[in-house]
Design a protein around this motif. Sequence first.
Motif, PDB file in Angstrom:
ATOM      1  N   ILE A   1       0.842  -1.203   0.000  1.00  0.00           N
ATOM      2  CA  ILE A   1       0.000   0.000   0.000  1.00  0.00           C
ATOM      3  C   ILE A   1       0.877   1.253   0.000  1.00  0.00           C
ATOM      4  O   ILE A   1       0.631   2.201  -0.748  1.00  0.00           O
ATOM      5  CB  ILE A   1      -0.950  -0.008   1.218  1.00  0.00           C
ATOM      6  N   ARG A   2       1.885   1.242   0.821  1.00  0.00           N
ATOM      7  CA  ARG A   2       2.818   2.371   0.894  1.00  0.00           C
ATOM      8  C   ARG A   2       3.462   2.641  -0.462  1.00  0.00           C
ATOM      9  O   ARG A   2       3.560   3.785  -0.908  1.00  0.00           O
ATOM     10  CB  ARG A   2       3.882   2.054   1.942  1.00  0.00           C
ATOM     11  N   ALA A   3       3.892   1.586  -1.147  1.00  0.00           N
ATOM     12  CA  ALA A   3       4.504   1.737  -2.468  1.00  0.00           C
ATOM     13  C   ALA A   3       3.495   2.320  -3.469  1.00  0.00           C
ATOM     14  O   ALA A   3       3.843   3.189  -4.275  1.00  0.00           O
ATOM     15  CB  ALA A   3       5.040   0.397  -2.962  1.00  0.00           C
ATOM     16  N   LEU A   4       2.254   1.865  -3.412  1.00  0.00           N
ATOM     17  CA  LEU A   4       1.229   2.376  -4.321  1.00  0.00           C
ATOM     18  C   LEU A   4       0.931   3.848  -4.054  1.00  0.00           C
ATOM     19  O   LEU A   4       0.725   4.625  -4.998  1.00  0.00           O
ATOM     20  CB  LEU A   4      -0.052   1.544  -4.195  1.00  0.00           C
ATOM     21  N   ILE A   5       0.921   4.233  -2.790  1.00  0.00           N
ATOM     22  CA  ILE A   5       0.697   5.639  -2.444  1.00  0.00           C
ATOM     23  C   ILE A   5       1.814   6.497  -3.019  1.00  0.00           C
ATOM     24  O   ILE A   5       1.563   7.545  -3.624  1.00  0.00           O
ATOM     25  CB  ILE A   5       0.585   5.812  -0.910  1.00  0.00           C
ATOM     26  N   LYS A   6       3.046   6.034  -2.879  1.00  0.00           N
ATOM     27  CA  LYS A   6       4.197   6.782  -3.404  1.00  0.00           C
ATOM     28  C   LYS A   6       4.193   6.826  -4.933  1.00  0.00           C
ATOM     29  O   LYS A   6       4.620   7.813  -5.527  1.00  0.00           O
ATOM     30  CB  LYS A   6       5.499   6.189  -2.876  1.00  0.00           C
ATOM     31  N   GLU A   7       3.721   5.766  -5.573  1.00  0.00           N
ATOM     32  CA  GLU A   7       3.609   5.768  -7.036  1.00  0.00           C
ATOM     33  C   GLU A   7       2.540   6.764  -7.481  1.00  0.00           C
ATOM     34  O   GLU A   7       2.725   7.483  -8.464  1.00  0.00           O
ATOM     35  CB  GLU A   7       3.253   4.374  -7.554  1.00  0.00           C
ATOM     36  N   ALA A   8       1.420   6.785  -6.775  1.00  0.00           N
ATOM     37  CA  ALA A   8       0.319   7.674  -7.133  1.00  0.00           C
ATOM     38  C   ALA A   8       0.653   9.133  -6.858  1.00  0.00           C
ATOM     39  O   ALA A   8       0.207  10.023  -7.577  1.00  0.00           O
ATOM     40  CB  ALA A   8      -0.940   7.276  -6.365  1.00  0.00           C
ATOM     41  N   ASP A   9       1.430   9.383  -5.801  1.00  0.00           N
ATOM     42  CA  ASP A   9       1.801  10.751  -5.430  1.00  0.00           C
ATOM     43  C   ASP A   9       3.251  10.771  -4.947  1.00  0.00           C
ATOM     44  O   ASP A   9       3.511  10.591  -3.761  1.00  0.00           O
ATOM     45  CB  ASP A   9       0.878  11.286  -4.334  1.00  0.00           C
ATOM     46  N   PRO A  10       4.183  10.997  -5.864  1.00  0.00           N
ATOM     47  CA  PRO A  10       5.600  11.013  -5.479  1.00  0.00           C
ATOM     48  C   PRO A  10       5.949  12.100  -4.452  1.00  0.00           C
ATOM     49  O   PRO A  10       6.974  12.002  -3.790  1.00  0.00           O
ATOM     50  CB  PRO A  10       6.320  11.280  -6.815  1.00  0.00           C
ATOM     51  N   ASP A  11       5.087  13.104  -4.291  1.00  0.00           N
ATOM     52  CA  ASP A  11       5.344  14.185  -3.330  1.00  0.00           C
ATOM     53  C   ASP A  11       4.693  13.942  -1.970  1.00  0.00           C
ATOM     54  O   ASP A  11       4.665  14.842  -1.126  1.00  0.00           O
ATOM     55  CB  ASP A  11       4.861  15.525  -3.905  1.00  0.00           C
ATOM     56  N   VAL A  12       4.179  12.759  -1.760  1.00  0.00           N
ATOM     57  CA  VAL A  12       3.517  12.454  -0.494  1.00  0.00           C
ATOM     58  C   VAL A  12       4.500  12.592   0.669  1.00  0.00           C
ATOM     59  O   VAL A  12       5.702  12.354   0.533  1.00  0.00           O
ATOM     60  CB  VAL A  12       2.900  11.024  -0.524  1.00  0.00           C
ATOM     61  N   VAL A  13       3.965  13.012   1.817  1.00  0.00           N
ATOM     62  CA  VAL A  13       4.760  13.142   3.040  1.00  0.00           C
ATOM     63  C   VAL A  13       4.273  12.076   4.012  1.00  0.00           C
ATOM     64  O   VAL A  13       3.066  11.939   4.251  1.00  0.00           O
ATOM     65  CB  VAL A  13       4.585  14.550   3.665  1.00  0.00           C
ATOM     66  N   GLU A  14       5.213  11.320   4.568  1.00  0.00           N
ATOM     67  CA  GLU A  14       4.864  10.297   5.553  1.00  0.00           C
ATOM     68  C   GLU A  14       4.956  10.883   6.953  1.00  0.00           C
ATOM     69  O   GLU A  14       5.904  11.606   7.273  1.00  0.00           O
ATOM     70  CB  GLU A  14       5.793   9.097   5.430  1.00  0.00           C
ATOM     71  N   GLU A  15       3.963  10.576   7.763  1.00  0.00           N
ATOM     72  CA  GLU A  15       3.938  11.005   9.161  1.00  0.00           C
ATOM     73  C   GLU A  15       3.653   9.789  10.038  1.00  0.00           C
ATOM     74  O   GLU A  15       3.250   8.735   9.558  1.00  0.00           O
ATOM     75  CB  GLU A  15       2.864  12.087   9.383  1.00  0.00           C
ATOM     76  N   TRP A  16       3.853   9.973  11.337  1.00  0.00           N
ATOM     77  CA  TRP A  16       3.631   8.919  12.340  1.00  0.00           C
ATOM     78  C   TRP A  16       2.851   9.584  13.452  1.00  0.00           C
ATOM     79  O   TRP A  16       3.392  10.423  14.179  1.00  0.00           O
ATOM     80  CB  TRP A  16       4.986   8.415  12.813  1.00  0.00           C
ATOM     81  N   LYS A  17       1.546   9.297  13.542  1.00  0.00           N
ATOM     82  CA  LYS A  17       0.686  10.015  14.483  1.00  0.00           C
ATOM     83  C   LYS A  17      -0.062   9.061  15.398  1.00  0.00           C
ATOM     84  O   LYS A  17      -0.112   7.864  15.169  1.00  0.00           O
ATOM     85  CB  LYS A  17      -0.317  10.884  13.717  1.00  0.00           C
ATOM     86  N   TRP A  18      -0.670   9.644  16.387  1.00  0.00           N
ATOM     87  CA  TRP A  18      -1.567   8.938  17.299  1.00  0.00           C
ATOM     88  C   TRP A  18      -0.925   7.676  17.862  1.00  0.00           C
ATOM     89  O   TRP A  18      -1.522   6.607  17.880  1.00  0.00           O
ATOM     90  CB  TRP A  18      -2.892   8.619  16.607  1.00  0.00           C
ATOM     91  N   ARG A  19       0.298   7.834  18.324  1.00  0.00           N
ATOM     92  CA  ARG A  19       1.035   6.740  18.964  1.00  0.00           C
ATOM     93  C   ARG A  19       1.176   5.504  18.104  1.00  0.00           C
ATOM     94  O   ARG A  19       0.951   4.381  18.542  1.00  0.00           O
ATOM     95  CB  ARG A  19       0.394   6.378  20.301  1.00  0.00           C
ATOM     96  N   GLY A  20       1.514   5.708  16.837  1.00  0.00           N
ATOM     97  CA  GLY A  20       1.854   4.560  16.020  1.00  0.00           C
ATOM     98  C   GLY A  20       1.010   4.292  14.802  1.00  0.00           C
ATOM     99  O   GLY A  20       0.871   3.133  14.410  1.00  0.00           O
ATOM    100  N   VAL A  21       0.458   5.322  14.181  1.00  0.00           N
ATOM    101  CA  VAL A  21      -0.325   5.125  12.968  1.00  0.00           C
ATOM    102  C   VAL A  21       0.397   5.778  11.794  1.00  0.00           C
ATOM    103  O   VAL A  21       0.635   6.983  11.810  1.00  0.00           O
ATOM    104  CB  VAL A  21      -1.748   5.721  13.106  1.00  0.00           C
ATOM    105  N   PRO A  22       0.741   4.995  10.769  1.00  0.00           N
ATOM    106  CA  PRO A  22       1.311   5.599   9.566  1.00  0.00           C
ATOM    107  C   PRO A  22       0.270   6.495   8.896  1.00  0.00           C
ATOM    108  O   PRO A  22      -0.898   6.104   8.751  1.00  0.00           O
ATOM    109  CB  PRO A  22       1.626   4.400   8.671  1.00  0.00           C
ATOM    110  N   VAL A  23       0.711   7.689   8.500  1.00  0.00           N
ATOM    111  CA  VAL A  23      -0.183   8.668   7.875  1.00  0.00           C
ATOM    112  C   VAL A  23       0.511   9.214   6.632  1.00  0.00           C
ATOM    113  O   VAL A  23       1.696   9.526   6.672  1.00  0.00           O
ATOM    114  CB  VAL A  23      -0.502   9.825   8.850  1.00  0.00           C
ATOM    115  N   TRP A  24      -0.256   9.327   5.549  1.00  0.00           N
ATOM    116  CA  TRP A  24       0.272   9.906   4.324  1.00  0.00           C
ATOM    117  C   TRP A  24      -0.465  11.204   4.050  1.00  0.00           C
ATOM    118  O   TRP A  24      -1.708  11.244   4.072  1.00  0.00           O
ATOM    119  CB  TRP A  24       0.123   8.914   3.166  1.00  0.00           C
ATOM    120  N   GLU A  25       0.313  12.269   3.817  1.00  0.00           N
ATOM    121  CA  GLU A  25      -0.251  13.606   3.664  1.00  0.00           C
ATOM    122  C   GLU A  25       0.239  14.290   2.388  1.00  0.00           C
ATOM    123  O   GLU A  25       1.347  14.044   1.928  1.00  0.00           O
ATOM    124  CB  GLU A  25       0.150  14.492   4.847  1.00  0.00           C
ATOM    125  N   HIS A  26      -0.611  15.142   1.880  1.00  0.00           N
ATOM    126  CA  HIS A  26      -0.267  16.082   0.809  1.00  0.00           C
ATOM    127  C   HIS A  26      -1.352  17.151   0.849  1.00  0.00           C
ATOM    128  O   HIS A  26      -2.495  16.886   0.510  1.00  0.00           O
ATOM    129  CB  HIS A  26      -0.251  15.384  -0.553  1.00  0.00           C
TER     130      HIS A  26
END
Length: 142
Positions: free
Chosen positions: A38-63
């Motif tokens: 899923i992470r790879a697909l997100i990066k393919e769909a949006d190469p400018d995506v920013v990865e975050e780590w929130k709420w005590r352990g949840v991967p978050v993708w932002e743009h």
Amino acid sequence: MKKTVTASKETDGPSPSKLIDIRIKELGDWRGEMLKRIRALIKEADPDVVEEWKWRGVPVWEHDGIICTGETYKAVVKLTFAKGAALDDPAGLFNSSLDGNVRRAIDISEGAKLNEKALKALIRAAVELNASKAKKKPAKKA
């Protein structure tokens, strides 16, 4: 019980991307592989995506705001789109959190076939929605 590594913006700990790497490795099963894909697909769909780590352990993708989160549970990997209710979903990927007015989610079970083309289209649509909302915000006064 395994201890999960956490970090905040105030610490010099691992970057959010590194923390996501650690989570994927910690899972060590189909959920880690699915989160990795899923992470790879997100990066393919949006190469400018920013990865975050929130709420005590949840991967978050932002743009221009949150696109989606990637939570892992015992039986599913849950991909929650922050503004999913406002997105067209012609492929019918959303199958969870359908009652709310804002979020929508995709629960992916072990062995499920992922419609990668439709997921990437949904990610791009979420980015476009975030960008359109960001443009409408008035400039802050100094």
